[in-house]
Design an enzyme around this catalytic site. Structure first.
Site, PDB file in Angstrom:
ATOM      1  NE  ARG A   1      -2.605   0.943   3.593  1.00 43.91           N
ATOM      2  CZ  ARG A   1      -3.445   0.606   4.577  1.00 43.91           C
ATOM      3  NH1 ARG A   1      -4.712   0.330   4.307  1.00 43.91           N
ATOM      4  NH2 ARG A   1      -3.019   0.527   5.814  1.00 43.91           N
TER       5      ARG A   1
ATOM      6  CB  SER B   1     -11.989  -1.061   2.191  1.00 40.89           C
ATOM      7  OG  SER B   1     -10.622  -1.340   2.186  1.00 40.89           O
TER       8      SER B   1
ATOM      9  CE  LYS C   1      -7.212   4.200   5.860  1.00 41.79           C
ATOM     10  NZ  LYS C   1      -7.358   3.835   4.441  1.00 41.79           N
TER      11      LYS C   1
END
Length: 209
Positions: free
Chosen positions: A30, A99, A128
């Site tokens: 990622r 997701s 995050k």
């Protein structure tokens, strides 16, 4: 080969080169905020490591580069889905993970017949800023009841100590990020994760990789 129960996520090929050879069999790359050439270089390097170690590599977000470089898996967030060409992804024979955070997103994901669904954050995460509060393991059980045999990934604030509860609630796979990368000894932490999530500590997972 079935999806491994342990699914770490790293933001560089360097992390993958460092830790995947310890025995990781499912990993996500990622990368955020990089130019196209850097992205392709990173994907190529990660792909080489994973090919050498027999590890399933999942590329987050960069679906076009993943197609061009012959990758096997892509992971898309809900915002990524807005721009992704899912028909092109499927035409390339690439498996897709998505997701989800609420029922609307789950419905959207399931309409695409994903190869896995991720739910998070299960616990508070420092990775995050998110508009979603912690989902809790109870929501894993709800997702499990709704998605049938589609593999279910638990992500967000996951630790070795919390993994058993996620599995018990219906998760097939537990994903970890900062529990490894912010650990004083990432190698030892990966080994501890592998010990905790491999047979005889785990049941047969769902899905094929």
């Amino acid at each position: 080969m079935s999806l491994d129960r342990f699914y770490p996520i790293f933001d560089s090929a360097a992390w993958i080169e460092r830790l995947v050879p310890l025995g990781i069999k499912l990993v996500q790359l990622r990368i955020k905020d990089a130019d196209d050439q850097t992205i392709r270089t990173e994907i190529s390097a990660a792909k080489e490591v994973c090919a050498r170690t027999g590890t399933t590599l999942v590329i987050n977000d960069y679906w076009q580069a993943a197609i061009d470089l012959g990758c096997d898996w892509i992971h898309l967030g809900q915002e990524d889905l807005d721009d992704a060409d899912t028909d092109a992804i499927r035409a390339a024979g690439i498996k897709l993970g998505i997701s989800t955070h609420d029922r609307a997103e789950l419905s959207r994901a399931m309409a695409l017949k994903p190869d896995y669904v991720a739910l998070g954050p299960i616990y508070p995460t420092i990775l995050k800023q998110m508009k979603w509060h912690e989902q809790g393991v109870e929501k894993l059980s709800k997702w499990r009841a709704e998605i049938g045999d589609t593999p279910l990934i638990a992500i967000g604030g996951m630790t070795i100590q919390r993994a058993a509860g996620a599995y018990d609630a219906g998760a097939d796979v537990v994903s970890a990020v900062t529990d490894i990368t912010l650990n004083a000894d990432p190698e030892a932490q990966v080994k501890a994760w592998l010990h905790a999530t491999r047979p005889p500590h785990s049941a047969t997972p769902r899905g094929d990789a």
